[in-house]
Scaffold this motif. Structure first.
Motif, PDB file in Angstrom:
ATOM      1  N   LEU A 130      -1.546  10.819   8.535  1.00 40.51           N
ATOM      2  CA  LEU A 130      -0.349  10.148   8.052  1.00 40.51           C
ATOM      3  C   LEU A 130      -0.611   8.668   7.794  1.00 40.51           C
ATOM      4  O   LEU A 130      -0.145   8.091   6.799  1.00 40.51           O
ATOM      5  CB  LEU A 130       0.785  10.319   9.070  1.00 40.51           C
ATOM      6  CG  LEU A 130       2.148   9.735   8.672  1.00 40.51           C
ATOM      7  CD1 LEU A 130       2.661  10.413   7.397  1.00 40.51           C
ATOM      8  CD2 LEU A 130       3.163   9.932   9.801  1.00 40.51           C
ATOM      9  N   PHE A 131      -1.360   8.048   8.662  1.00 41.55           N
ATOM     10  CA  PHE A 131      -1.697   6.632   8.496  1.00 41.55           C
ATOM     11  C   PHE A 131      -2.517   6.418   7.222  1.00 41.55           C
ATOM     12  O   PHE A 131      -2.246   5.510   6.431  1.00 41.55           O
ATOM     13  CB  PHE A 131      -2.482   6.156   9.727  1.00 41.55           C
ATOM     14  CG  PHE A 131      -2.957   4.736   9.619  1.00 41.55           C
ATOM     15  CD1 PHE A 131      -2.067   3.677   9.754  1.00 41.55           C
ATOM     16  CD2 PHE A 131      -4.303   4.462   9.355  1.00 41.55           C
ATOM     17  CE1 PHE A 131      -2.508   2.372   9.644  1.00 41.55           C
ATOM     18  CE2 PHE A 131      -4.741   3.162   9.244  1.00 41.55           C
ATOM     19  CZ  PHE A 131      -3.838   2.113   9.387  1.00 41.55           C
ATOM     20  N   GLU A 132      -3.498   7.293   7.037  1.00 39.85           N
ATOM     21  CA  GLU A 132      -4.326   7.169   5.832  1.00 39.85           C
ATOM     22  C   GLU A 132      -3.483   7.398   4.571  1.00 39.85           C
ATOM     23  O   GLU A 132      -3.678   6.730   3.549  1.00 39.85           O
ATOM     24  CB  GLU A 132      -5.482   8.166   5.905  1.00 39.85           C
ATOM     25  CG  GLU A 132      -6.502   7.810   6.975  1.00 39.85           C
ATOM     26  CD  GLU A 132      -7.577   8.886   7.129  1.00 39.85           C
ATOM     27  OE1 GLU A 132      -7.403   9.971   6.526  1.00 39.85           O
ATOM     28  OE2 GLU A 132      -8.571   8.646   7.845  1.00 39.85           O
ATOM     29  N   LEU A 133      -2.548   8.378   4.641  1.00 38.69           N
ATOM     30  CA  LEU A 133      -1.677   8.632   3.502  1.00 38.69           C
ATOM     31  C   LEU A 133      -0.779   7.434   3.207  1.00 38.69           C
ATOM     32  O   LEU A 133      -0.580   7.041   2.045  1.00 38.69           O
ATOM     33  CB  LEU A 133      -0.817   9.870   3.764  1.00 38.69           C
ATOM     34  CG  LEU A 133       0.181  10.251   2.651  1.00 38.69           C
ATOM     35  CD1 LEU A 133      -0.561  10.581   1.358  1.00 38.69           C
ATOM     36  CD2 LEU A 133       1.030  11.444   3.097  1.00 38.69           C
ATOM     37  N   SER A 134      -0.249   6.816   4.275  1.00 36.16           N
ATOM     38  CA  SER A 134       0.600   5.638   4.100  1.00 36.16           C
ATOM     39  C   SER A 134      -0.162   4.496   3.451  1.00 36.16           C
ATOM     40  O   SER A 134       0.342   3.812   2.549  1.00 36.16           O
ATOM     41  CB  SER A 134       1.171   5.184   5.453  1.00 36.16           C
ATOM     42  OG  SER A 134       1.944   6.206   6.035  1.00 36.16           O
TER      43      SER A 134
ATOM     44  N   LEU B 198       0.728   2.901  -0.106  1.00 40.08           N
ATOM     45  CA  LEU B 198       0.942   1.463  -0.207  1.00 40.08           C
ATOM     46  C   LEU B 198       0.042   0.852  -1.283  1.00 40.08           C
ATOM     47  O   LEU B 198       0.480   0.046  -2.115  1.00 40.08           O
ATOM     48  CB  LEU B 198       0.690   0.794   1.141  1.00 40.08           C
ATOM     49  CG  LEU B 198       0.874  -0.732   1.186  1.00 40.08           C
ATOM     50  CD1 LEU B 198       2.309  -1.097   0.798  1.00 40.08           C
ATOM     51  CD2 LEU B 198       0.537  -1.267   2.568  1.00 40.08           C
ATOM     52  N   VAL B 199      -1.215   1.268  -1.291  1.00 41.48           N
ATOM     53  CA  VAL B 199      -2.148   0.773  -2.303  1.00 41.48           C
ATOM     54  C   VAL B 199      -1.692   1.202  -3.696  1.00 41.48           C
ATOM     55  O   VAL B 199      -1.720   0.425  -4.654  1.00 41.48           O
ATOM     56  CB  VAL B 199      -3.578   1.272  -2.015  1.00 41.48           C
ATOM     57  CG1 VAL B 199      -4.517   0.950  -3.182  1.00 41.48           C
ATOM     58  CG2 VAL B 199      -4.102   0.656  -0.729  1.00 41.48           C
TER      59      VAL B 199
ATOM     60  N   VAL C 194       1.402   1.928  -4.682  1.00 40.42           N
ATOM     61  CA  VAL C 194       2.585   1.152  -5.053  1.00 40.42           C
ATOM     62  C   VAL C 194       2.181  -0.250  -5.491  1.00 40.42           C
ATOM     63  O   VAL C 194       2.690  -0.787  -6.484  1.00 40.42           O
ATOM     64  CB  VAL C 194       3.585   1.098  -3.887  1.00 40.42           C
ATOM     65  CG1 VAL C 194       4.687   0.069  -4.166  1.00 40.42           C
ATOM     66  CG2 VAL C 194       4.206   2.475  -3.669  1.00 40.42           C
ATOM     67  N   LEU C 195       1.265  -0.854  -4.758  1.00 42.42           N
ATOM     68  CA  LEU C 195       0.811  -2.200  -5.118  1.00 42.42           C
ATOM     69  C   LEU C 195       0.139  -2.209  -6.490  1.00 42.42           C
ATOM     70  O   LEU C 195       0.399  -3.082  -7.321  1.00 42.42           O
ATOM     71  CB  LEU C 195      -0.141  -2.737  -4.062  1.00 42.42           C
ATOM     72  CG  LEU C 195       0.486  -3.151  -2.722  1.00 42.42           C
ATOM     73  CD1 LEU C 195      -0.598  -3.506  -1.708  1.00 42.42           C
ATOM     74  CD2 LEU C 195       1.439  -4.330  -2.934  1.00 42.42           C
ATOM     75  N   VAL C 196      -0.702  -1.208  -6.723  1.00 38.39           N
ATOM     76  CA  VAL C 196      -1.393  -1.131  -8.020  1.00 38.39           C
ATOM     77  C   VAL C 196      -0.381  -0.906  -9.140  1.00 38.39           C
ATOM     78  O   VAL C 196      -0.445  -1.548 -10.200  1.00 38.39           O
ATOM     79  CB  VAL C 196      -2.457  -0.011  -7.991  1.00 38.39           C
ATOM     80  CG1 VAL C 196      -3.009   0.239  -9.396  1.00 38.39           C
ATOM     81  CG2 VAL C 196      -3.580  -0.370  -7.041  1.00 38.39           C
ATOM     82  N   ALA C 197       0.579   0.021  -8.881  1.00 42.48           N
ATOM     83  CA  ALA C 197       1.595   0.293  -9.905  1.00 42.48           C
ATOM     84  C   ALA C 197       2.449  -0.946 -10.159  1.00 42.48           C
ATOM     85  O   ALA C 197       2.771  -1.279 -11.313  1.00 42.48           O
ATOM     86  CB  ALA C 197       2.480   1.458  -9.458  1.00 42.48           C
ATOM     87  N   GLY C 198       2.818  -1.637  -9.085  1.00 41.16           N
ATOM     88  CA  GLY C 198       3.627  -2.842  -9.239  1.00 41.16           C
ATOM     89  C   GLY C 198       2.906  -3.918 -10.012  1.00 41.16           C
ATOM     90  O   GLY C 198       3.462  -4.564 -10.904  1.00 41.16           O
ATOM     91  N   ILE C 199       1.630  -4.113  -9.671  1.00 36.72           N
ATOM     92  CA  ILE C 199       0.847  -5.126 -10.380  1.00 36.72           C
ATOM     93  C   ILE C 199       0.650  -4.718 -11.831  1.00 36.72           C
ATOM     94  O   ILE C 199       0.753  -5.551 -12.741  1.00 36.72           O
ATOM     95  CB  ILE C 199      -0.510  -5.322  -9.666  1.00 36.72           C
ATOM     96  CG1 ILE C 199      -0.289  -5.960  -8.296  1.00 36.72           C
ATOM     97  CG2 ILE C 199      -1.441  -6.182 -10.522  1.00 36.72           C
ATOM     98  CD1 ILE C 199      -1.532  -6.010  -7.448  1.00 36.72           C
ATOM     99  N   SER C 200       0.416  -3.424 -12.081  1.00 35.98           N
ATOM    100  CA  SER C 200       0.243  -2.945 -13.458  1.00 35.98           C
ATOM    101  C   SER C 200       1.521  -3.147 -14.263  1.00 35.98           C
ATOM    102  O   SER C 200       1.472  -3.583 -15.423  1.00 35.98           O
ATOM    103  CB  SER C 200      -0.144  -1.461 -13.448  1.00 35.98           C
ATOM    104  OG  SER C 200      -1.360  -1.254 -12.763  1.00 35.98           O
ATOM    105  N   LEU C 201       2.669  -2.812 -13.633  1.00 40.28           N
ATOM    106  CA  LEU C 201       3.937  -3.007 -14.331  1.00 40.28           C
ATOM    107  C   LEU C 201       4.183  -4.480 -14.611  1.00 40.28           C
ATOM    108  O   LEU C 201       4.658  -4.866 -15.692  1.00 40.28           O
ATOM    109  CB  LEU C 201       5.080  -2.428 -13.483  1.00 40.28           C
ATOM    110  CG  LEU C 201       6.489  -2.538 -14.088  1.00 40.28           C
ATOM    111  CD1 LEU C 201       6.567  -1.773 -15.412  1.00 40.28           C
ATOM    112  CD2 LEU C 201       7.529  -1.998 -13.105  1.00 40.28           C
ATOM    113  N   MET C 202       3.848  -5.315 -13.636  1.00 39.93           N
ATOM    114  CA  MET C 202       4.027  -6.757 -13.824  1.00 39.93           C
ATOM    115  C   MET C 202       3.159  -7.258 -14.981  1.00 39.93           C
ATOM    116  O   MET C 202       3.617  -8.037 -15.826  1.00 39.93           O
ATOM    117  CB  MET C 202       3.673  -7.495 -12.530  1.00 39.93           C
ATOM    118  CG  MET C 202       3.901  -9.004 -12.585  1.00 39.93           C
ATOM    119  SD  MET C 202       3.396  -9.830 -11.035  1.00 39.93           S
ATOM    120  CE  MET C 202       4.539  -9.110  -9.866  1.00 39.93           C
TER     121      MET C 202
END
Length: 636
Positions: free
Chosen positions: A75-79, A83-84, A86-94
């Motif tokens: 679960l920790f590895e999945l989280s 998270l990574v 979401v960060l990549v998607a957020g940065i890509s969208l930005m």
């Protein structure tokens, strides 16, 4: 044998209970030894079982702990992975948004301290400028916003700088690096005579306006206009035009047409042509609009078609109308989708009318009006003209009782001509030749006020005025007026033929009719009028041939069908004429003369009741003076 057994008892086999070894050992042992051995084995088994019972809860707990640890780790590895992601998607969208940012950003202006102390700080000044730019940006246009070479859309804002590093600052950095935003900076300072405002667009020179401090709102408006003019040149020209500042708009249209981006040029020719329509002869406007053809825009090509119509070149009018219709339906010329549906219906109306399908054209124009279509002049008068073409004079009168406003794009003399032209058309439809002459003279007087409208008279007004004069017996005036008209003018040649017919010069009339038919090979009107002339000469068979040709060219044109029916009546074939009148009714249901002649044919065919109904219908409709007299003679 006993050595092997003893060795087995002391090794693992004894403890583990190897079945083969036990069996061999027991086979050679005494009874007492075997019993002793079995007792020892039972004791050992009990001890092992007890040990297992004691260890079992701990082992189960250990296994559960190991399983929980495995799940927790997964679960920790999945989280971490999510998270990574979401960060990549957020940065890509930005990054994507930053790369596609193309709005207008007005940064806080620099202002004198005393102004800031009174509440007029840099953000307030920037906001005031933004408000004025927003108003200009919202000006109505038939052009879609995304078709502009530099389109802001609705992304207009004042930017307030952040301090320190933040996500907002990072996004701003990305937009400046990757995007195409237009940034405006500026300053306000005091001068000896008041204040000065400089507005500076990124990549451009600053524009400074000066004036008394009391004129700050006007100065802000001028500063906003300088920004709009630099960044949105076509929109600014439209804004000037909408606000009745055509002299200022004209050079801007001209510059864009000759030097602007390819996407702006076709539209700029449209604005240029409209801006000079009243002040410039139509021949020059037509030559100008021809230059727009490499930059196809439906509205510009339609205006070129109208220029050809004004010059009497009706075949070219039809050609350019069809081209404009293809452009509009293709959707590649940047039409504003808000107005596209209404413009398409108005195009349908023009195309139908060009081939005599006036009833269809009127229906299309009514649909266009319901979709919010507007024209340079009131579209209600366009509808009325189409209804008169379909011989629906009552409908035409109703259309202009409360005419819709014009598009408000261009004013001028053309707007003053709407009602006089309507009265002229109505008099023409009723064959009131004296009124045609008086209304034509009024139209000529108004049109003479500008070179543009005056230049249209020889090919639009003079042919009809000349024919009306001939019908009133003033042949000399008619010939003098029609003689200088151009040889490529379709209505001019038709009226030349009709004037010759009035004079009894039948061979000359046929020659002019043939010339008109030759320069308008797709058009039904010359053949229809030629057929009417032949019918009046007592040549119904020759007339029918002309009506057939007209019907082929204008399948929904009522006039050749009605004339064909009259020709059949002249041949004593009234029973055949009924079908022609019935078909004509589909395209001109409110034509008084059609119902009059239909009633006559029914009476000749021995159907008095049906004839009476048609005569009653004719009585309720508009008729010329001659038709009204005929109705009084034949109606029971």
């Amino acid at each position: 044998m006993s050595d092997k057994i003893e060795g087995a008892e002391s090794g693992p086999a004894a403890a583990g209970g190897n079945p083969a070894a036990v069996a061999l050992g027991l086979a050679g042992a005494s009874r007492a030894e075997a019993d002793s051995f079995l007792r020892e084995q039972r004791q050992m088994l009990h001890l092992q079982m007890e040990e297992m019972r004691q260890r079992n809860p701990y082992e189960i707990s250990h296994f559960r702990l190991r399983r929980f640890s495995g799940w927790a780790k997964a679960l920790f590895e999945l989280s971490i992975g999510l998270l990574v992601l979401v960060l990549v998607a957020g940065i890509s969208l930005m990054v994507w948004n930053a790369a596609h940012s193309d709005g207008l950003v007005i940064e806080s202006f620099t202002v004198p301290p005393d102004m800031a102390a009174r509440g007029m700080n840099g953000q307030v000044i920037a906001g005031q400028v933004l408000d004025r730019v927003t108003v200009m940006n919202a000006v109505r246009s038939n052009r879609a916003a995304q078709s502009y070479a530099n389109n802001w859309g609705d992304d207009l804002k004042v930017e307030i700088p952040d301090t320190g590093m933040s996500v907002g600052e990072l996004y701003r950095f990305l937009k400046n690096w990757l995007g195409r935003e237009t940034h405006v900076t500026g300053e306000v300072w005091r001068t000896e005579n008041g204040i000065a405002i400089t507005a500076r667009v990124t990549g451009g020179s600053g524009a400074t306006v000066t004036g008394p401090a009391a004129d700050l709102p006007a100065l802000l408006q001028r500063a906003a206009e300088s920004i709009f003019a630099q960044t949105q040149p076509y929109r600014y020209a439209v804004y000037l035009t909408r606000n009745d500042r055509r002299p200022e708009a004209l050079p801007r249209y001209k510059y864009l047409a000759l030097n602007g981006a390819a996407s702006d040029r076709g539209w700029a020719y449209l604005g240029w042509g409209n801006a000079i329509a009243d002040s410039t002869p139509v021949q020059e406007v037509e030559r100008l609009l021809r230059q727009s053809l490499p930059y196809p825009v439906a509205g510009t090509t339609t205006n070129l078609a109208v220029a050809e119509l004004d010059l009497g070149r009706h075949e070219l009018y039809l050609t350019y109308l069809r081209r404009a219709d293809e452009l509009a339906r293709g959707g590649s010329d940047g039409q504003n989708p808000i107005f596209a549906a209404g413009l398409l219906k108005s195009a349908d109306a023009r195309l139908s009318a060009a081939l005599g399908a006036y009833h269809d054209a009127a229906a299309s124009m009514q649909a266009a009006l319901s979709l919010g279509y507007t024209s340079i002049n009131s579209a209600s008068y366009l509808l009325a003209a189409l209804q008169m073409g379909a011989h629906d004079l009552a409908g035409a009168r109703a259309a202009v009782v409360n005419p819709v406003p014009s598009g408000g794009f261009f004013g001028g003399v053309s707007g003053l001509l709407q009602r006089p032209n309507f009265d002229l058309d109505m008099a023409w439809a009723l064959e009131d030749w004296a009124r045609v002459v008086s209304r034509a003279q009024l139209v000529a007087t108004i049109a003479a006020k500008t070179p543009g409208t005056a230049s249209r008279l020889p090919t639009t007004l003079h042919p009809r005025l000349a024919y009306a004069q001939a019908k009133l017996g003033d042949i000399a005036a008619a010939e003098a007026l029609i003689a200088p008209t151009p040889a490529d003018c379709y209505p001019c040649l038709r009226q030349r033929a009709r004037i010759a017919e009035v004079r009894g010069q039948r061979a000359r009339a046929d020659w002019w009719f043939s010339r008109a038919a030759a320069i308008g090979p797709s058009l039904p009107f010359a053949h229809t009028e030629w057929g009417e002339a032949l019918l009046a000469r007592g040549k119904p068979d020759a007339a029918i041939e002309k009506f057939k040709l007209a019907k082929q060219k204008g399948s929904h044109f009522a006039d050749p069908l009605e004339g064909w029916g009259e020709a059949l009546m002249a041949k004593n074939q009234s029973h055949l004429a009924l079908a022609k009148f019935k078909e004509a009714e589909k395209y001109a249901p409110n034509w008084g003369r059609l119902h009059l002649k239909w009633g006559e044919a029914l009476a000749y065919a021995g159907k008095p009741d049906e004839a009476k109904a048609q005569f009653a219908r004719a009585t309720a409709l508009d008729l010329t003076k001659a038709d009204r007299a005929q109705l009084s003679r034949v109606a029971p």
